[in-house]
Design a protein around this motif. Structure first.
Motif, mmCIF file in Angstrom:
data_model
loop_
_atom_site.group_PDB
_atom_site.id
_atom_site.type_symbol
_atom_site.label_atom_id
_atom_site.label_comp_id
_atom_site.label_asym_id
_atom_site.label_seq_id
_atom_site.Cartn_x
_atom_site.Cartn_y
_atom_site.Cartn_z
ATOM 1 N N HIS A 61 35.485 50.877 34.208
ATOM 2 C CA HIS A 61 34.663 49.842 33.573
ATOM 3 C C HIS A 61 35.395 49.059 32.501
ATOM 4 N N ILE B 161 37.335 51.456 41.139
ATOM 5 C CA ILE B 161 35.914 51.422 40.789
ATOM 6 C C ILE B 161 35.252 52.638 41.432
ATOM 7 N N HIS C 236 32.506 53.418 42.720
ATOM 8 C CA HIS C 236 31.790 53.328 44.002
ATOM 9 C C HIS C 236 32.688 52.875 45.149
ATOM 10 N N ASP D 189 25.879 55.026 36.477
ATOM 11 C CA ASP D 189 26.077 53.611 36.788
ATOM 12 C C ASP D 189 25.062 53.242 37.853
ATOM 13 N N HIS E 80 24.848 51.118 40.190
ATOM 14 C CA HIS E 80 25.253 50.783 41.566
ATOM 15 C C HIS E 80 25.686 51.990 42.394
ATOM 16 N N SER F 272 34.464 43.582 42.143
ATOM 17 C CA SER F 272 33.306 44.439 41.866
ATOM 18 C C SER F 272 33.009 45.398 43.014
ATOM 19 N N CYS F 273 32.216 46.423 42.721
ATOM 20 C CA CYS F 273 31.894 47.431 43.723
ATOM 21 C C CYS F 273 31.074 46.852 44.865
ATOM 22 N N CYS G 104 36.547 47.178 37.062
ATOM 23 C CA CYS G 104 35.286 46.438 37.144
ATOM 24 C C CYS G 104 35.452 44.988 36.691
ATOM 25 N N CYS H 40 33.076 41.628 36.485
ATOM 26 C CA CYS H 40 31.730 41.983 36.932
ATOM 27 C C CYS H 40 30.836 42.202 35.729
ATOM 28 N N LEU H 41 31.360 42.860 34.697
ATOM 29 C CA LEU H 41 30.527 43.090 33.508
ATOM 30 C C LEU H 41 31.174 42.589 32.229
ATOM 31 N N ASN I 51 27.432 41.529 41.475
ATOM 32 C CA ASN I 51 26.035 41.791 41.797
ATOM 33 C C ASN I 51 25.028 41.311 40.757
ATOM 34 N N ARG J 169 26.387 38.249 31.337
ATOM 35 C CA ARG J 169 26.972 39.392 32.053
ATOM 36 C C ARG J 169 28.501 39.242 32.168
HETATM 37 S S1 SF4 Z 1 28.538 46.904 39.075
HETATM 38 FE FE1 SF4 Z 1 30.345 46.113 38.166
HETATM 39 S S2 SF4 Z 1 30.510 47.338 36.331
HETATM 40 FE FE2 SF4 Z 1 29.141 48.492 37.653
HETATM 41 S S3 SF4 Z 1 30.501 49.854 38.819
HETATM 42 FE FE3 SF4 Z 1 30.253 47.975 39.991
HETATM 43 S S4 SF4 Z 1 32.025 46.777 39.437
HETATM 44 FE FE4 SF4 Z 1 31.786 48.313 37.883
#
Ligand code: SF4
Lengths: 483, 199
Positions: free
Chosen positions: A80, A124, A126, A145, A147, A362-363, A423, A426-427, A445, A451
């Motif tokens: 992250h 990541i 996931h 998390d 996701h 991102s995941c 990540c 993504c965040l 996502n 964000r």
């Molecule tokens: S949503 Fe974004 S921050 Fe959360 S695990 Fe997936 S890539 Fe990482």
């Protein structure tokens, strides 16, 4: 116990007796006990942890003076809050460095396997679970998390938890959970040209809203879903949390088994055959009962894009943003606030909107198939001059594979920057932030306010739609660019 | 440790927004801490300050409006959607709130709140509008929340509603127990379960 208001006899899975859904089959097997008039004690098979939501849980354990109960069932990575350039150097930002160091120390003290920065399996959380074969059908999987729903694509019950729950799993390998209601979303038919799994899930969320599945476990079924690759299925389950679902899941089949076979932690030899027999029982029986069932025609889906500040605010790329009279009176306030943030007008077309950044990562969409999709589209093309393109692979393994296939060369020739796994934007927790007021088309996502960085503006779309926007510098309809 | 909850009477901070996500409650860049404390000062950070500058509070944001204060945050539907970050619950609690009232909560947030003795109270849409109307009329309007009775009441008009809460969770909150204590108490059961699962 379950509220069965709507019963449908729709049958999309092999027939079987017993009337159990896929979710119930897994759930029932993991109940240690049920508290009267309360939640159940659910046993957790796999626990994934990362640097941001675990430190306070370890502190909790240390305060109680206890060790992690089943360290072998936990896998850790740093994702992250890691830089996506120069990962071989010490992390510059002090707080981020401390957080990653705390993870290293905690994992060492508690005997937990860590795939940290520099490790060939880092990535990541996931992305690495499935690619290492840790995620398997029939398991319960949790992670701090939201996701974590991604892993449900293998026919597992997988959901995100808070840090107190991370601590519970660390201390007892269990969680107290109430059984969610069950929903099945069936998608049938052929997908249109230029439409990929990200468009399917953005379409579903736009139909049922960002809270439309709150309180439900959602099974995705139907011929369209069956025909998707494992990676495409992960994209769908990944975003089930964006409609509020507790988890998303898809019954395992040959596609699933072929994907898992031979991976690092996949069952071997005799164990494989034993597992396979077990996995083949994991589907919703023909007479399974769902509290809610939705049917979707794949042909109705076009490439999707979001215009607002929650993932339910999505439209087909050829459509216009809803005008004020199309919005429910109660929602007008939020709608207007959202458009104001985005610098967009009600009723206007989204196609042709200028963008400044493209984030592919991102995941949701950072796996090898995503990178292949992007590379094959941009091969021989150049990005628009005033657009910056960041491609962040989901893991070290994805990065290595991309290089092996020469995708990095194609992407770089197009003017795209291939960064290192994490990540990232993504965040916007590390330095990869979209500047205030700028527009980013993103394969991630969430399009929430801020964000991707304070006042950053996000359009969510598929990797294909992101790739075409990178070339034209505008929100574009990928169908006009496919022969 | 966290303390038990029963009756909470307080003025209200009204937040009219719907779909308040956890990225708004506590933006990701403030999640770098390794302890649970101190998140309150960054609660709703980007709604509170102009350009992230603490010397420039946004005047139109409710937390910056001195006429509103209290231990009860009232917000529009689908509160707490998005990320699983428990930091969101920590930030709200750390900023002095004991209750969040909304017509709808996201699942993970609800669990996180309960695990931190922050009471999420689900009310009907109509009752939510009544609360908003009451504070609009009088910013000193008070709500009384009685966990044992599962009731929420507007003190001035006396309107009230009954709210749902899982019986087990209610007992925990009333007595100040947490889930970990409970799970630890049944550890031999868990070990027996593991053996039966693998056999
Ligand atoms: S949503 Fe974004 S921050 Fe959360 S695990 Fe997936 S890539 Fe990482």
């Amino acid at each position: 116990m379950m509220d069965t208001t709507k019963h449908s006899n729709y049958n999309s899975t092999p027939s079987g007796a017993g009337g159990h859904s896929l979710f119930e089959k897994i759930w029932d097997k993991h109940i240690v006990q049920t508290i009267e008039d309360g939640p159940s004690v659910l046993y957790i098979d796999k626990h994934l942890i990362h640097e941001v939501t675990s430190p306070q849980a370890f502190t909790g354990l240390n305060k109680r003076g206890i060790k992690v109960f089943r360290p072998k069932q936990i896998v850790a990575t740093a994702d992250h809050n890691v830089p996506t350039l120069n990962q071989h150097l010490p992390i510059k930002e002090a707080l981020s460095r401390l957080q990653v160091e705390a993870l290293i120390k905690n994992c060492a003290e508690h005997g937990i396997e860590l795939y940290g920065l520099g490790h060939p399996y880092q990535g990541i959380v996931h992305v690495i679970g499935p690619e290492l074969g840790i995620t398997q059908p029939g398991l319960t999987v949790v992670c701090g998390d939201s996701h974590t729903s991604t892993h449900g694509a293998f026919g597992a019950i997988a959901f995100g938890i808070g840090t107190s729950e991370v601590e519970m799993v660390m201390t007892t390998q269990c969680l107290l959970q109430s059984k969610p209601k069950l929903m099945r979303i069936n998608v049938d038919g052929e997908l249109n040209k230029g439409v990929v799994s990200k468009d399917i899930i953005l379409y579903i969320i736009s139909l049922i809203s960002a809270s439309g599945a709150t309180g439900y476990a959602v099974e995705f079924a139907g011929s369209t879903i069956r025909n998707l690759s494992m990676e495409a299925r992960m994209t769908i389950c990944n975003m089930s949390i964006e409609m509020g679902a507790r988890c998303g899941l898809i019954a395992p089949d040959e596609t699933t088994f072929n994907y898992i076979k031979g991976r690092k932690f996949a069952p071997q030899a005799d164990e494989w055959n034993k597992k396979l027999t077990e996995w083949k029982t994991l589907f919703s029986d023909a007479d399974a009962i769902f509290d809610k069932e939705i049917f979707i025609d794949a042909a109705a889906i076009e490439p999707m894009i979001t215009y607002g500040t929650n993932p339910g605010m999505g439209i087909g790329v050829s459509k216009h943003i809803p005008s004020l009279n199309e919005i429910d009176a109660k929602e007008k306030n939020s709608f207007e606030k959202s458009l104001h943030y985005m610098g967009l007008q009600a009723g206007e077309h989204i196609k042709g909107k200028k963008i400044d950044y493209v984030f592919i990562g991102s995941c949701t969409n950072s796996r090898i198939e995503d990178l292949r999709m992007v590379a094959s589209f941009v091969k021989g093309k150049k990005k628009a001059n005033d657009v910056e393109v960041w491609i962040v692979p989901g893991s070290k393994q994805v990065e290595a594979q991309a290089k092996q296939e020469g995708l990095d060369k194609i992407l770089e020739a197009a003017g795209f920057m291939l960064r290192q796994p994490g990540c990232s934007a993504c965040l916007g927790m590390n330095e990869d932030k979209i500047p205030a007021g700028k527009y980013c088309i993103s394969t991630s996502n969430r399009n929430f306010e801020g964000r991707q960085g304070p006042n950053a503006r996000t359009f969510l779309a598929s990797p294909l739609s992101a790739a075409v926007a990178a070339i034209t510098g505008k929100v574009s309809d990928v169908r006009e660019f496919l022969n | 440790m966290s303390k038990a909850i029963n009756i909470i009477t307080s003025t209200i901070v009204p937040l009219h927004n719907e779909n308040v996500d956890t990225d708004q409650i506590i933006p990701a860049r403030f999640l770098k801490a390794t302890s649970r404390d101190g998140f309150g000062k960054n609660l709703f950070r980007d709604w509170r300050y102009e350009n992230d500058d603490e010397t420039k509070p946004k005047k139109d944001f409710v937390l910056n409006n001195p006429i509103y204060s209290g231990k009860i945050l009232v917000a529009g539907k689908n509160f707490g959607c998005g990320s699983s970050r428990e930091h969101a619950a920590w930030a709200i609690k750390d900023a002095g709130f004991d209750v969040v009232v909304s017509s709808f909560f996201a699942d993970i947030f609800k669990n996180n709140a309960l695990n931190n003795f922050l009471l999420p109270v689900v009310v009907s849409d109509e009752f939510l509008q009544k609360i908003f109307a009451a504070v609009e009329k009088d910013s000193a309007a008070q709500l009384e929340i009685n966990l044992k009775e599962q009731s929420i009441k507007l003190l001035a008009g006396g309107e009230q509603e009954i709210f749902e809460i899982n019986h087990y969770k209610k007992t925990c909150l009333l007595n100040g127990y947490d889930d970990i204590d409970y799970l630890l108490s049944i550890k031999d059961k868990i070990e027996a379960f593991e053996i039966s699962m693998n056999s």
